[in-house]
Design a protein around this motif. Structure first.
Motif, PDB file in Angstrom:
ATOM      1  N   UNK A  30       0.832  -1.198   0.000  1.00  0.00           N
ATOM      2  CA  UNK A  30       0.000   0.000   0.000  1.00  0.00           C
ATOM      3  C   UNK A  30       0.871   1.253   0.000  1.00  0.00           C
ATOM      4  N   UNK A  31       1.889   1.282   0.829  1.00  0.00           N
ATOM      5  CA  UNK A  31       2.768   2.454   0.904  1.00  0.00           C
ATOM      6  C   UNK A  31       3.482   2.700  -0.421  1.00  0.00           C
ATOM      7  N   UNK A  32       3.977   1.644  -1.030  1.00  0.00           N
ATOM      8  CA  UNK A  32       4.672   1.782  -2.318  1.00  0.00           C
ATOM      9  C   UNK A  32       3.710   2.285  -3.388  1.00  0.00           C
ATOM     10  N   UNK A  33       2.504   1.750  -3.413  1.00  0.00           N
ATOM     11  CA  UNK A  33       1.526   2.164  -4.423  1.00  0.00           C
ATOM     12  C   UNK A  33       1.111   3.611  -4.220  1.00  0.00           C
ATOM     13  N   UNK A  34       0.832   4.023  -2.985  1.00  0.00           N
ATOM     14  CA  UNK A  34       0.458   5.418  -2.731  1.00  0.00           C
ATOM     15  C   UNK A  34       1.549   6.360  -3.211  1.00  0.00           C
ATOM     16  N   UNK A  35       2.788   5.977  -2.986  1.00  0.00           N
ATOM     17  CA  UNK A  35       3.909   6.829  -3.413  1.00  0.00           C
ATOM     18  C   UNK A  35       4.005   6.888  -4.940  1.00  0.00           C
ATOM     19  N   UNK A  36       3.773   5.767  -5.589  1.00  0.00           N
ATOM     20  CA  UNK A  36       3.884   5.699  -7.055  1.00  0.00           C
ATOM     21  C   UNK A  36       2.664   6.266  -7.768  1.00  0.00           C
ATOM     22  N   UNK A  37       1.488   6.135  -7.157  1.00  0.00           N
ATOM     23  CA  UNK A  37       0.236   6.569  -7.776  1.00  0.00           C
ATOM     24  C   UNK A  37      -0.553   7.416  -6.781  1.00  0.00           C
ATOM     25  N   UNK A  38      -0.158   8.663  -6.583  1.00  0.00           N
ATOM     26  CA  UNK A  38      -0.832   9.495  -5.577  1.00  0.00           C
ATOM     27  C   UNK A  38      -2.240   9.946  -5.958  1.00  0.00           C
ATOM     28  N   UNK A  39      -2.579   9.856  -7.237  1.00  0.00           N
ATOM     29  CA  UNK A  39      -3.886  10.315  -7.702  1.00  0.00           C
ATOM     30  C   UNK A  39      -4.733   9.123  -8.144  1.00  0.00           C
ATOM     31  N   UNK A  40      -5.975   9.024  -7.660  1.00  0.00           N
ATOM     32  CA  UNK A  40      -6.839   7.913  -8.087  1.00  0.00           C
ATOM     33  C   UNK A  40      -7.074   7.895  -9.597  1.00  0.00           C
ATOM     34  N   UNK A  41      -7.218   6.678 -10.112  1.00  0.00           N
ATOM     35  CA  UNK A  41      -7.353   6.446 -11.545  1.00  0.00           C
ATOM     36  C   UNK A  41      -8.760   6.006 -11.952  1.00  0.00           C
ATOM     37  N   UNK A  42      -9.641   5.771 -10.990  1.00  0.00           N
ATOM     38  CA  UNK A  42     -11.009   5.321 -11.283  1.00  0.00           C
ATOM     39  C   UNK A  42     -11.859   5.542 -10.036  1.00  0.00           C
ATOM     40  N   UNK A  43     -13.159   5.332 -10.204  1.00  0.00           N
ATOM     41  CA  UNK A  43     -14.130   5.455  -9.119  1.00  0.00           C
ATOM     42  C   UNK A  43     -14.815   4.103  -8.956  1.00  0.00           C
ATOM     43  N   UNK A  44     -14.878   3.625  -7.718  1.00  0.00           N
ATOM     44  CA  UNK A  44     -15.517   2.342  -7.411  1.00  0.00           C
ATOM     45  C   UNK A  44     -16.670   2.600  -6.453  1.00  0.00           C
ATOM     46  N   UNK A  45     -17.884   2.236  -6.873  1.00  0.00           N
ATOM     47  CA  UNK A  45     -19.091   2.463  -6.086  1.00  0.00           C
ATOM     48  C   UNK A  45     -19.619   1.122  -5.582  1.00  0.00           C
ATOM     49  N   UNK A  46     -19.828   1.038  -4.282  1.00  0.00           N
ATOM     50  CA  UNK A  46     -20.444  -0.165  -3.726  1.00  0.00           C
ATOM     51  C   UNK A  46     -21.957  -0.028  -3.819  1.00  0.00           C
ATOM     52  N   UNK A  47     -22.588  -1.027  -4.400  1.00  0.00           N
ATOM     53  CA  UNK A  47     -24.035  -1.003  -4.571  1.00  0.00           C
ATOM     54  C   UNK A  47     -24.764  -1.129  -3.247  1.00  0.00           C
ATOM     55  N   UNK A  48     -26.050  -1.309  -3.345  1.00  0.00           N
ATOM     56  CA  UNK A  48     -26.860  -1.452  -2.152  1.00  0.00           C
ATOM     57  C   UNK A  48     -27.659  -0.210  -1.824  1.00  0.00           C
ATOM     58  N   UNK A  49     -27.384   0.876  -2.535  1.00  0.00           N
ATOM     59  CA  UNK A  49     -28.080   2.127  -2.270  1.00  0.00           C
ATOM     60  C   UNK A  49     -27.893   3.028  -3.493  1.00  0.00           C
ATOM     61  N   UNK A  50     -28.974   3.370  -4.162  1.00  0.00           N
ATOM     62  CA  UNK A  50     -28.864   4.185  -5.378  1.00  0.00           C
ATOM     63  C   UNK A  50     -28.428   5.612  -5.082  1.00  0.00           C
ATOM     64  N   UNK A  51     -28.548   6.045  -3.835  1.00  0.00           N
ATOM     65  CA  UNK A  51     -28.038   7.373  -3.466  1.00  0.00           C
ATOM     66  C   UNK A  51     -26.523   7.419  -3.634  1.00  0.00           C
ATOM     67  N   UNK A  52     -25.858   6.304  -3.405  1.00  0.00           N
ATOM     68  CA  UNK A  52     -24.408   6.230  -3.633  1.00  0.00           C
ATOM     69  C   UNK A  52     -24.096   6.454  -5.101  1.00  0.00           C
ATOM     70  N   UNK A  53     -24.924   5.887  -5.960  1.00  0.00           N
ATOM     71  CA  UNK A  53     -24.707   6.028  -7.397  1.00  0.00           C
ATOM     72  C   UNK A  53     -24.926   7.468  -7.836  1.00  0.00           C
ATOM     73  N   UNK A  54     -25.974   8.098  -7.327  1.00  0.00           N
ATOM     74  CA  UNK A  54     -26.210   9.516  -7.646  1.00  0.00           C
ATOM     75  C   UNK A  54     -25.050  10.371  -7.150  1.00  0.00           C
ATOM     76  N   UNK A  55     -24.591  10.092  -5.940  1.00  0.00           N
ATOM     77  CA  UNK A  55     -23.440  10.810  -5.388  1.00  0.00           C
ATOM     78  C   UNK A  55     -22.214  10.609  -6.277  1.00  0.00           C
ATOM     79  N   UNK A  56     -22.003   9.379  -6.745  1.00  0.00           N
ATOM     80  CA  UNK A  56     -20.864   9.083  -7.619  1.00  0.00           C
ATOM     81  C   UNK A  56     -20.972   9.849  -8.934  1.00  0.00           C
ATOM     82  N   UNK A  57     -22.205   9.972  -9.468  1.00  0.00           N
ATOM     83  CA  UNK A  57     -22.393  10.734 -10.700  1.00  0.00           C
ATOM     84  C   UNK A  57     -22.020  12.191 -10.523  1.00  0.00           C
ATOM     85  N   UNK A  58     -22.423  12.787  -9.411  1.00  0.00           N
ATOM     86  CA  UNK A  58     -22.053  14.174  -9.123  1.00  0.00           C
ATOM     87  C   UNK A  58     -20.549  14.300  -8.914  1.00  0.00           C
ATOM     88  N   UNK A  59     -19.976  13.355  -8.188  1.00  0.00           N
ATOM     89  CA  UNK A  59     -18.543  13.348  -7.927  1.00  0.00           C
ATOM     90  C   UNK A  59     -17.757  13.222  -9.232  1.00  0.00           C
TER      91      UNK A  59
END
Length: 192
Positions: A30-59
């Protein structure tokens, strides 16, 4: 008659040592990866609540270059697609997975897809009460493959996080998956 006691003792110490090495290995990755890739490359949404999906769309609207990955039950994937389409997410940027049966398998079912797409740092979107358990699972499952997460919580209005029992249970299930490739999900159909 010769006792198996030394063999049992050796096996116990070996298993304990293996667990310590495994647990030590993940934070290093984890430490090596954070150092090598400090900026996220994708968005991962956990289902179970469509409000999360709407939030992800705005994000996503301020991060339009990122793909969105959603993990939920198959019968809900079309609704996720419709919600994210309203926010302008292009079909080629949307990855829907309906193979998970619970929170641990949300991660185990997609970790290989993340690594196959060379994603090593992702935003993790879920509800605030669900984030502690999700981060523990992500740390073990994704961290074991060198994938790290930056958590982004959706306010739920709940006063309390999920129980520590669920967190510990899913930590154990995540370790089981790292060691054996099995999550134990089939042992209890009421896991969430």
């Amino acid at each position: 008659m010769k006792s198996n006691f030394p063999n049992r003792r050796f096996f116990s110490w070996f298993a304990f040592g293996l667990l310590i090495v495994l647990l030590g290995f993940i934070p290093v990755r984890i430490a090596v990866t954070f150092r090598s890739f400090p900026t996220p490359q994708a968005i991962f949404v956990l289902g179970g609540n469509f409000e999360r999906t709407k939030f992800a769309g705005k994000f996503w609207q301020s991060r339009r270059d990122l793909d969105i990955w959603v993990s939920d039950f198959p019968q809900y994937l079309d609704q996720h697609r419709q919600i994210l389409n309203k926010f302008g997410v292009l079909p080629q940027q949307l990855h829907l997975d309906g193979t998970a049966t619970d929170t641990v398998t949300n991660f185990t079912s997609l970790v290989d897809d993340f690594t196959d797409d060379n994603l090593q740092h992702i935003y993790l979107i879920t509800s605030d009460y669900h984030m502690r358990r999700s981060r523990v699972i992500a740390t073990v499952v994704l961290g074991s493959r060198g994938v790290v997460v930056t958590p982004v919580s959706l306010a739920s209005g709940r006063d309390e996080d999920e129980s520590l029992v669920k967190v510990v249970r899913d930590f154990g299930r995540s370790l089981l998956w790292v060691v054996s490739g099995k999550t134990g999900a089939g042992l209890n159909p009421r896991l969430d």
